[in-house]
Design an enzyme around this catalytic site. Structure first.
Site, short mmCIF file in Angstrom:
data_model
loop_
_atom_site.label_atom_id
_atom_site.label_comp_id
_atom_site.label_asym_id
_atom_site.label_seq_id
_atom_site.Cartn_x
_atom_site.Cartn_y
_atom_site.Cartn_z
N ASP A 2 66.15 110.64 -68.00
CA ASP A 2 65.72 111.11 -66.70
C ASP A 2 64.69 112.24 -66.81
O ASP A 2 64.79 113.08 -67.70
CB ASP A 2 66.94 111.62 -65.93
CG ASP A 2 66.78 111.39 -64.44
OD1 ASP A 2 65.82 110.72 -64.05
OD2 ASP A 2 67.61 111.91 -63.68
N HIS A 19 56.17 108.26 -67.50
CA HIS A 19 56.91 107.12 -68.09
C HIS A 19 56.34 106.77 -69.46
O HIS A 19 57.08 106.44 -70.38
CB HIS A 19 56.86 105.91 -67.16
CG HIS A 19 57.67 106.10 -65.90
ND1 HIS A 19 58.97 106.57 -65.92
CD2 HIS A 19 57.36 105.89 -64.59
CE1 HIS A 19 59.43 106.62 -64.67
NE2 HIS A 19 58.47 106.23 -63.85
N LEU A 113 70.69 100.91 -87.44
CA LEU A 113 71.05 101.39 -86.09
C LEU A 113 71.22 100.23 -85.10
O LEU A 113 70.38 99.33 -85.05
CB LEU A 113 69.93 102.32 -85.60
CG LEU A 113 70.03 102.85 -84.18
CD1 LEU A 113 71.18 103.85 -84.07
CD2 LEU A 113 68.70 103.53 -83.78
C1 FPP Z 1 63.64 107.94 -65.30
O1 FPP Z 1 62.75 108.98 -64.93
C2 FPP Z 1 62.97 106.85 -66.05
C3 FPP Z 1 62.84 105.56 -65.64
C4 FPP Z 1 63.36 105.09 -64.33
C5 FPP Z 1 62.16 104.52 -66.45
C6 FPP Z 1 62.10 104.79 -67.95
C7 FPP Z 1 61.66 103.58 -68.69
C8 FPP Z 1 60.68 103.56 -69.62
C9 FPP Z 1 59.93 104.76 -70.01
C10 FPP Z 1 60.31 102.30 -70.36
C11 FPP Z 1 60.17 101.11 -69.52
C12 FPP Z 1 61.39 100.31 -69.65
C13 FPP Z 1 61.89 99.41 -68.74
C14 FPP Z 1 63.15 98.65 -69.08
C15 FPP Z 1 61.23 99.11 -67.43
P1 FPP Z 1 62.48 109.30 -63.37
O2 FPP Z 1 61.30 108.49 -62.93
O3 FPP Z 1 63.73 109.06 -62.58
O4 FPP Z 1 62.12 110.80 -63.41
P2 FPP Z 1 62.32 111.87 -62.23
O5 FPP Z 1 63.80 112.03 -62.05
O6 FPP Z 1 61.67 113.11 -62.78
O7 FPP Z 1 61.62 111.33 -61.02
#
Ligand code: FPP
Length: 234
Positions: A2, A19, A113
């Site tokens: 997150d 991301h 792993l």
């Molecule tokens: C959470 O941060 C992250 C995500 C919802 C996506 C993370 C996924 C990847 C980086 C790789 C892609 C993989 C797939 C399976 C699609 P947030 O956006 O909730 O951050 P915030 O809380 O700061 O808004």
């Protein structure tokens, strides 16, 4: 994982930049686990609820996911990582599903792993799919309702072949589990950090492991019982 969005917003950049940085942090965590002999790592990449994000963010995440599958899997294989995906796979497009399956097939026999990517995953979905599978077996006469116990549910839940997780790490400052491995986390130690996921590195992970090493895991027993057992096995 997150905090990608906030990491980008603090830099006045689009959320997708966060991301992308988040995807790089995944590599740092895998390196750490390989280095320290961690046997299993499960990353919550995309939740059942994340499908409800704005269409352009979901679309860009899918592209990022497909790119990562195309560019990272060979290297993971070379390093002995076994890759698998847990979640509602039917919701992904054909190209992603094919890449997921190919990654699992390629790395299946690896003994390093165990890397599990939770994608389109929700703990409630997981429990519901285990219940559906049990109901089907009862309906087909292969299982009696009275034989449904914790072991029977546990055998049909995601990651059934692995021990339950020892440690849960949540980045980004929120103090909740947010529908991650609900069944599997029953006795897992929880660890929370304000670090945003793209800033995750070996030092933060080491801090989590150091804190974990000082926890007393009692699994419902008394402290004296746990100390007695440790004495017996040492
Ligand atoms: C959470 O941060 C992250 C995500 C919802 C996506 C993370 C996924 C990847 C980086 C790789 C892609 C993989 C797939 C399976 C699609 P947030 O956006 O909730 O951050 P915030 O809380 O700061 O808004």
């Amino acid at each position: 994982m997150d905090g990608n969005g906030r990491w980008a917003e603090r830099r006045r950049r689009p959320r997708m930049i966060g991301h992308r940085a988040g995807a790089r942090a995944v590599n740092a965590c895998i390196d750490f686990c390989l280095d320290r002999g961690v046997q299993a790592l499960t990353l919550f990449a995309f939740s059942s609820e994340n499908w409800g994000r704005p269409e352009d963010e979901v679309g860009a995440l899918m592209k990022l996911f497909l790119n990562a599958l195309e560019s990272e899997v060979q290297e993971l294989h070379r390093r002995g990582v076994r890759v698998r995906f847990i979640g509602e796979r039917e919701r992904f497009n054909d190209a992603i599903r094919a890449r997921m399956q190919a990654a699992e097939a390629l790395t299946e026999a690896n003994t390093g792993l165990h890397l599990s990517i939770a994608a389109s995953y929700g703990g409630r979905w997981d429990i519901a799919q285990a219940a559906r599978s049990l109901a089907r077996e009862v309906a087909e006469g292969r299982l009696r309702p009275e034989d449904i116990d914790e072991a029977a549910v546990g055998a049909r839940i995601a990651l059934a072949d692995l021990p339950p997780p020892d440690l849960f790490i949540r980045t980004g400052g929120d103090l909740r589990i947010s529908n991650f491995l609900l069944w599997q986390l029953a006795y897992t130690e929880l660890w929370f950090t304000d670090t945003l996921w793209p800033d995750m590195n070996a030092a933060v992970l080491q801090q989590a492991l150091d804190d974990y090493a000082n926890r007393e895991r009692r699994f419902g027993l008394t402290g004296a019982q746990v100390a007695g057992r440790q004495h017996e096995t040492s």
